[in-house]
Design a protein around this motif. Structure first.
Motif: not given
Length: 264
Positions: A1-20
Motif C-alpha cells: 500500500m502506498p504511503f507518503s511521509v509528511s512531517a513524520g506523518t504517514r499519508i495513505y494514497w492511491k493512484l490509478e489511470g493512464e500516465e498520459s
C-alpha cells in the motif's frame, strides 16, 4: 500500500489511470476517507489519472495528536503529488477537502490547473467547531455521529439506501477521534476568507440544493463573489455530493476540467 511521509506523518494514497491522462486529485470531507468517491470513480477514471488521498487523521493515514492546520493538510497533499509524479493537477475537494484545495491554490498556484470546490466554504462558525472538538475529545466519535449523518445526507437518501448509510455511519463512528478533532481545528482556525482573491486558476463552485452544512447562502455565494471568474453549479443533493449524486457530479467535473484541457 502506498504511503507518503509528511512531517513524520504517514499519508495513505492511491493512484490509478493512464500516465498520459490529465491529473485529478480527489480530496475527502471531514469524517470520511477516500471511499467517499467510490461511486463517481467509474465515470472519472475513463478520462483522468486519479489520485485519492486519506486526509491526515482519516482512513489509513496517521492521526497524530493535537490541532492540525490547513497549511499542514495542504502540505500533505503536495507531498503525495510529489511521490505520485504529479507536478500539476486539477483538485476536487468536498467540504474540508475543498478548504485544503483552496489553501493549495493560494500557496502553490503553479501546481493547480483547475479547482473544483464542492459543498465547501471559506468561513465557518469557530465557536460551533470548537464545541464539536471538545465533545469529540471528551466523549468520542459516537457522540456526534447522528448529528453528522443528518448533515451528510438527506433523510430520503438514508431511507432509500440504508446499507450505504449504515456503512458511512460505521466509518464515522469508528474513526479516530484524535484525527477528527485535529482536522476540525483546521476548519475552526482557517483564514481562507481573507485570501480568496489570491486564487488565480479557473474555479468551479458546486453547491448542494439540500446541503445544510455549507449551503449557497453564506458559503458558496462568498466563494463566487471573491474568486475571480468562478463558475457555479447547483447539484440536487446534500453535503456529500459524491455519494448523493455521483454520476451528476462526475459529469460536471469532466466538463469543467476537460474545458481546461481543450484550452491548452
Amino acid at each position: 500500500m502506498p504511503f507518503s511521509v509528511s512531517a513524520g506523518t504517514r499519508i495513505y494514497w492511491k493512484l490509478e489511470g493512464e500516465e498520459s491522462a490529465r491529473g485529478l486529485v480527489l480530496l475527502n470531507s471531514i469524517g470520511t476517507d477516500m471511499d467517499l468517491w467510490d461511486a463517481a470513480l467509474p465515470a472519472l477514471r475513463k478520462s483522468f489519472r486519479l489520485l485519492r488521498i486519506d486526509t491526515r487523521g482519516h482512513g489509513a493515514s496517521d492521526a497524530p495528536a493535537g490541532d492540525y492546520t490547513l497549511a499542514e493538510l495542504a502540505g500533505d497533499v503536495f507531498g503525495v503529488m510529489d511521490h505520485a509524479g504529479l507536478a500539476e493537477a486539477a483538485i476536487a475537494g468536498v467540504s474540508l477537502g475543498g478548504m485544503i484545495a483552496m489553501e493549495m491554490a493560494m500557496t502553490q498556484p503553479g501546481r493547480i490547473s483547475r479547482l473544483a470546490l464542492i459543498c465547501t466554504s471559506a468561513t465557518m462558525d469557530p465557536g460551533a467547531w470548537n464545541d464539536r472538538i471538545t465533545k469529540v475529545r471528551s466523549e468520542g466519535m459516537t457522540s456526534i455521529a447522528e448529528m453528522a449523518m443528518g448533515r451528510f445526507l438527506t433523510p430520503d437518501f438514508i431511507a432509500a439506501n440504508p446499507a450505504q448509510a449504515a456503512t458511512l455511519r460505521r466509518q464515522l463512528s469508528t474513526m479516530s477521534a484524535v484525527g477528527y478533532a485535529g482536522c476540525a481545528a483546521a476548519i475552526r482556525d482557517m483564514t481562507l476568507a481573507q485570501r480568496l482573491a489570491e486564487i488565480i486558476c479557473p474555479a468551479l463552485v458546486v453547491t448542494g440544493a439540500k446541503d445544510v452544512s455549507t449551503p449557497f447562502e453564506g458559503h458558496g455565494e462568498h466563494l463566487l463573489l471573491a474568486i475571480s471568474g468562478a463558475r457555479h453549479v447547483v447539484m440536487p443533493g446534500a453535503h456529500l455530493a459524491p455519494i448523493d449524486v455521483p454520476e451528476e457530479l462526475a459529469a460536471v467535473l469532466l466538463s469543467f476540467i476537460s474545458a481546461g484541457a481543450a484550452q491548452g
